[in-house]
Design a protein around this motif. Structure first.
Motif, PDB file in Angstrom:
ATOM      1  N   ASP A   1      -0.006  -9.234 -17.738  1.00 44.34           N
ATOM      2  CA  ASP A   1       0.546  -8.375 -16.461  1.00 44.34           C
ATOM      3  C   ASP A   1       0.359  -9.334 -15.396  1.00 44.34           C
ATOM      4  O   ASP A   1      -0.593 -10.217 -15.175  1.00 44.34           O
ATOM      5  N   ASN A   2       1.484  -9.370 -14.723  1.00 41.84           N
ATOM      6  CA  ASN A   2       1.664 -10.109 -13.440  1.00 41.84           C
ATOM      7  C   ASN A   2       0.701  -9.904 -12.237  1.00 41.84           C
ATOM      8  O   ASN A   2       1.365  -9.448 -11.288  1.00 41.84           O
ATOM      9  N   VAL A   3      -0.474  -9.804 -12.189  1.00 39.88           N
ATOM     10  CA  VAL A   3      -1.378  -9.473 -11.057  1.00 39.88           C
ATOM     11  C   VAL A   3      -0.979 -10.176  -9.768  1.00 39.88           C
ATOM     12  O   VAL A   3      -1.140  -9.735  -8.834  1.00 39.88           O
ATOM     13  N   GLY A   4      -0.807 -11.295 -10.118  1.00 38.12           N
ATOM     14  CA  GLY A   4      -0.545 -12.413  -8.887  1.00 38.12           C
ATOM     15  C   GLY A   4       0.643 -11.790  -8.036  1.00 38.12           C
ATOM     16  O   GLY A   4       0.400 -11.761  -6.903  1.00 38.12           O
ATOM     17  N   PHE A   5       1.635 -11.362  -8.768  1.00 37.84           N
ATOM     18  CA  PHE A   5       2.696 -10.599  -7.886  1.00 37.84           C
ATOM     19  C   PHE A   5       2.399  -9.444  -7.254  1.00 37.84           C
ATOM     20  O   PHE A   5       2.410  -9.362  -6.180  1.00 37.84           O
ATOM     21  N   GLY A   6       1.453  -8.742  -8.012  1.00 31.31           N
ATOM     22  CA  GLY A   6       1.103  -7.267  -7.244  1.00 31.31           C
ATOM     23  C   GLY A   6       0.372  -7.536  -6.112  1.00 31.31           C
ATOM     24  O   GLY A   6       0.343  -6.751  -5.205  1.00 31.31           O
ATOM     25  N   GLU A   7      -0.506  -8.658  -6.679  1.00 32.74           N
ATOM     26  CA  GLU A   7      -1.468  -8.936  -5.415  1.00 32.74           C
ATOM     27  C   GLU A   7      -0.766  -9.480  -4.098  1.00 32.74           C
ATOM     28  O   GLU A   7      -1.115  -8.673  -2.910  1.00 32.74           O
ATOM     29  N   ALA A   8       0.032 -10.331  -4.408  1.00 32.00           N
ATOM     30  CA  ALA A   8       0.740 -10.917  -3.113  1.00 32.00           C
ATOM     31  C   ALA A   8       1.444  -9.826  -2.316  1.00 32.00           C
ATOM     32  O   ALA A   8       1.421  -9.649  -1.076  1.00 32.00           O
ATOM     33  N   ILE A   9       2.279  -8.866  -2.919  1.00 34.18           N
ATOM     34  CA  ILE A   9       3.129  -7.865  -2.498  1.00 34.18           C
ATOM     35  C   ILE A   9       1.989  -6.781  -1.760  1.00 34.18           C
ATOM     36  O   ILE A   9       2.205  -6.261  -0.678  1.00 34.18           O
ATOM     37  N   SER A  10       1.287  -6.556  -2.359  1.00 32.58           N
ATOM     38  CA  SER A  10       0.254  -5.304  -1.838  1.00 32.58           C
ATOM     39  C   SER A  10      -0.504  -5.852  -0.539  1.00 32.58           C
ATOM     40  O   SER A  10      -0.795  -5.058   0.276  1.00 32.58           O
ATOM     41  N   LYS A  11      -0.910  -7.243  -0.673  1.00 33.31           N
ATOM     42  CA  LYS A  11      -1.666  -7.936   0.351  1.00 33.31           C
ATOM     43  C   LYS A  11      -0.766  -7.664   1.622  1.00 33.31           C
ATOM     44  O   LYS A  11      -1.269  -7.297   2.679  1.00 33.31           O
ATOM     45  N   GLN A  12       0.613  -7.998   1.485  1.00 35.55           N
ATOM     46  CA  GLN A  12       1.462  -7.920   2.663  1.00 35.55           C
ATOM     47  C   GLN A  12       1.650  -6.428   3.012  1.00 35.55           C
ATOM     48  O   GLN A  12       1.807  -6.382   4.277  1.00 35.55           O
ATOM     49  N   PHE A  13       1.704  -5.643   2.131  1.00 36.87           N
ATOM     50  CA  PHE A  13       1.928  -4.347   2.632  1.00 36.87           C
ATOM     51  C   PHE A  13       0.615  -3.750   3.336  1.00 36.87           C
ATOM     52  O   PHE A  13       0.678  -3.151   4.325  1.00 36.87           O
ATOM     53  N   VAL A  14      -0.426  -3.751   2.586  1.00 32.83           N
ATOM     54  CA  VAL A  14      -1.683  -2.924   2.950  1.00 32.83           C
ATOM     55  C   VAL A  14      -2.417  -3.467   3.983  1.00 32.83           C
ATOM     56  O   VAL A  14      -2.691  -3.030   5.212  1.00 32.83           O
ATOM     57  N   ASP A  15      -2.413  -4.888   3.822  1.00 32.37           N
ATOM     58  CA  ASP A  15      -3.242  -5.626   4.956  1.00 32.37           C
ATOM     59  C   ASP A  15      -2.435  -5.570   6.115  1.00 32.37           C
ATOM     60  O   ASP A  15      -3.034  -5.920   7.322  1.00 32.37           O
ATOM     61  N   GLY A  16      -1.047  -5.374   6.140  1.00 26.41           N
ATOM     62  CA  GLY A  16      -0.431  -5.500   7.441  1.00 26.41           C
ATOM     63  C   GLY A  16      -0.510  -4.408   8.191  1.00 26.41           C
ATOM     64  O   GLY A  16      -0.129  -4.343   9.570  1.00 26.41           O
ATOM     65  N   LEU A  17      -1.223  -3.330   7.773  1.00 26.89           N
ATOM     66  CA  LEU A  17      -1.561  -2.270   8.571  1.00 26.89           C
ATOM     67  C   LEU A  17      -2.660  -2.460   9.632  1.00 26.89           C
ATOM     68  O   LEU A  17      -2.773  -1.799  10.611  1.00 26.89           O
ATOM     69  N   GLU A  18      -3.379  -3.671   9.355  1.00 27.18           N
ATOM     70  CA  GLU A  18      -4.548  -4.163  10.177  1.00 27.18           C
ATOM     71  C   GLU A  18      -3.928  -4.879  11.321  1.00 27.18           C
ATOM     72  O   GLU A  18      -3.808  -6.185  11.031  1.00 27.18           O
ATOM     73  N   THR A  19      -3.702  -4.616  12.627  1.00 24.31           N
ATOM     74  CA  THR A  19      -3.378  -5.477  13.698  1.00 24.31           C
ATOM     75  C   THR A  19      -4.341  -5.988  14.430  1.00 24.31           C
ATOM     76  O   THR A  19      -4.259  -6.857  15.185  1.00 24.31           O
ATOM     77  N   GLY A  20      -5.413  -5.410  14.439  1.00 27.92           N
ATOM     78  CA  GLY A  20      -6.524  -5.627  15.312  1.00 27.92           C
ATOM     79  C   GLY A  20      -7.255  -7.005  15.014  1.00 27.92           C
ATOM     80  O   GLY A  20      -7.287  -7.389  13.832  1.00 27.92           O
ATOM     81  N   GLN A  21      -8.149  -7.170  15.963  1.00 25.52           N
ATOM     82  CA  GLN A  21      -8.950  -8.299  15.367  1.00 25.52           C
ATOM     83  C   GLN A  21     -10.590  -8.292  15.508  1.00 25.52           C
ATOM     84  O   GLN A  21     -11.349  -9.072  15.614  1.00 25.52           O
ATOM     85  N   ASP A  22     -10.897  -6.970  15.810  1.00 29.86           N
ATOM     86  CA  ASP A  22     -12.335  -6.654  15.703  1.00 29.86           C
ATOM     87  C   ASP A  22     -12.856  -6.355  14.661  1.00 29.86           C
ATOM     88  O   ASP A  22     -12.562  -6.614  13.313  1.00 29.86           O
ATOM     89  N   ALA A  23     -14.335  -6.044  14.731  1.00 29.70           N
ATOM     90  CA  ALA A  23     -14.802  -5.730  13.458  1.00 29.70           C
ATOM     91  C   ALA A  23     -14.460  -5.051  12.384  1.00 29.70           C
ATOM     92  O   ALA A  23     -14.560  -5.068  11.203  1.00 29.70           O
ATOM     93  N   ARG A  24     -13.897  -3.713  13.077  1.00 26.15           N
ATOM     94  CA  ARG A  24     -13.305  -2.752  12.010  1.00 26.15           C
ATOM     95  C   ARG A  24     -12.154  -3.128  11.082  1.00 26.15           C
ATOM     96  O   ARG A  24     -12.027  -3.010  10.085  1.00 26.15           O
ATOM     97  N   ALA A  25     -11.469  -4.229  12.050  1.00 24.59           N
ATOM     98  CA  ALA A  25     -10.228  -4.550  11.137  1.00 24.59           C
ATOM     99  C   ALA A  25     -10.690  -5.584  10.196  1.00 24.59           C
ATOM    100  O   ALA A  25     -10.276  -5.443   9.146  1.00 24.59           O
ATOM    101  N   ALA A  26     -11.677  -6.382  10.655  1.00 23.36           N
ATOM    102  CA  ALA A  26     -12.125  -7.172   9.589  1.00 23.36           C
ATOM    103  C   ALA A  26     -12.798  -6.619   8.339  1.00 23.36           C
ATOM    104  O   ALA A  26     -12.610  -7.182   7.070  1.00 23.36           O
ATOM    105  N   MET A  27     -13.545  -5.596   8.511  1.00 27.10           N
ATOM    106  CA  MET A  27     -14.015  -4.788   7.550  1.00 27.10           C
ATOM    107  C   MET A  27     -13.037  -4.182   6.549  1.00 27.10           C
ATOM    108  O   MET A  27     -13.045  -4.234   5.430  1.00 27.10           O
TER     109      MET A  27
END
Ligand SMILES: *[C@@H]1O[C@H](CO)[C@@H](O)[C@H](O)[C@H]1NC(C)=O
Ligand SMILES: *[C@@H]1O[C@H](CO)[C@@H](O)[C@H](O)[C@H]1NC(C)=O
Length: 337
Positions: A126-152
């Motif tokens: 199973d190509n988890v590398g693919f799933g990882e890259a695309i999900s990182k793009q979409f889900v991490d993209g929701l965090e636009t802040g630079q504070d501790a909460r965003a880092a968490m």
């Protein structure tokens, strides 16, 4: 085209980096239904894992980004982020294996290499590398802040993706004269998503508290301190910044209902220890009483197959007992008949 927020950010996936570019629009059209389905399966898993906990993954607390809405940063927030991000990665990976996308297929990058004693990589992992890259793009993209909460949140998103990788299973096939298994080829497969849920529930119980909320401003120095603190914690662990509120109690400000009125489980051969203690946890330890309620249930029974082709059932009544948490003083009153 008005793009949704998640896509208007820098990301580590090089090809999709400028907000508004055609590639992003294409990426969005291709993956958005899978991303949505994945996030939904994460939430469903959250509800399953917490069905008999005081906090039971209520819809209202499930805001996924740190800007706006409820900005809690406790253990439960950590779990929600991890399981959602895992759900998105899982679904994208599964979609890929099922051939739902033109641009991705099996991960055969290690095929032919020695994996361990007596086995080679081979077959269709199973190509988890693919799933990882695309999900990182979409889900991490929701965090636009630079504070501790965003880092968490980013840390817990990553922990969710690591959980998918850590629970993958090696499956092997024997080779050799008449199945003598002198050599094997093996590949990695996704587990059932439930297993990722159990894995992350364990991580939830062991989540680490990071003390960063006090005295950290938005200066470059404090951003550095935040980054340094989080990078010293294993990416597999969940982290939180705040203690959880008292989930026994209703708290409208936090969108919490409290445990009054919740159902709990008592008897039953198939119950786990955790489930058997649910009445104590949800009612007793929260200062509530347990009330027994009987109800008649009608269900299909004695079903017979008739030639050809119909199944006819009878309607059976049976009495079931359920248990609920109620206020102590109301226990002997008439209002709960
Ligand atoms: C990916 O899988 C999910 C869930 O199985 C499904 O809802 C979704 O439509 C799939 N996406 C594509 C592009 O086939
Ligand atoms: C609700 O939670 C907030 C934050 O934890 C707390 O300050 C407040 O006192 C709580 N309200 C009630 C009614 O418990």
């Amino acid at each position: 085209v008005r793009l949704p927020r998640p896509l208007c950010v820098r990301t580590s996936v090089r090809t999709y980096f400028v907000c508004g570019s055609l590639l992003i629009i294409i990426a969005y059209l291709i993956y958005s239904s899978s991303v949505a389905a994945g996030a939904q399966s994460g939430i469903e898993e959250c509800k399953y894992q917490f069905a008999w906990d005081r906090w039971n993954c209520p819809e209202r607390t499930l805001q996924l980004s740190s800007h706006g809405g409820l900005r809690s940063a406790n253990r439960e927030t950590a779990f929600v982020h991890a399981i959602s991000s895992a759900g998105v990665m899982y679904t994208l990976t599964r979609n890929c294996s099922l051939g739902d996308f033109d641009n991705c297929g099996c991960d055969d990058s290690r095929n032919g290499q020695l994996g361990g004693q007596g086995w080679l990589w081979g077959g269709c992992s199973d190509n988890v590398g693919f799933g990882e890259a695309i999900s990182k793009q979409f889900v991490d993209g929701l965090e636009t802040g630079q504070d501790a909460r965003a880092a968490m949140n980013l840390h817990n998103n990553e922990a969710g993706r690591k959980a998918v990788k850590s629970t993958m299973k090696r499956t092997c096939k024997c080779h050799g004269v008449s199945g003598s298994c002198t050599t094997q080829t093996c590949w990695l497969q996704l587990p059932e998503f439930r297993e990722v849920g159990y894995y992350l529930k364990e991580k939830y119980h062991k989540a680490l508290k990071v003390d960063l909320l006090q005295g950290v401003g938005n200066s470059a120095a404090s951003r550095g301190a935040i980054a340094e603190t989080f990078s010293s914690i294993s990416k597999k662990e969940l982290v939180h910044l705040e203690d959880s509120p008292d989930y026994c109690l209703e708290n409208k400000t936090l969108g919490l209902l409290g445990t009054e009125g919740r159902e709990c489980l008592k008897r039953g051969k198939t119950l786990s220890k955790w489930e058997k203690r649910s009445c104590k946890r949800l009612c007793g330890d929260c200062g509530l009483a347990v009330e027994e309620r009987r109800a008649d249930m009608v269900s299909s029974c004695n079903c017979k197959f008739h030639w050809c082709c119909a199944v006819k059932c009878e309607q059976c009544r049976k009495s079931v007992t359920k248990y609920f948490c109620v206020k102590k003083e109301k226990r002997d009153g008439l209002c709960f008949l």
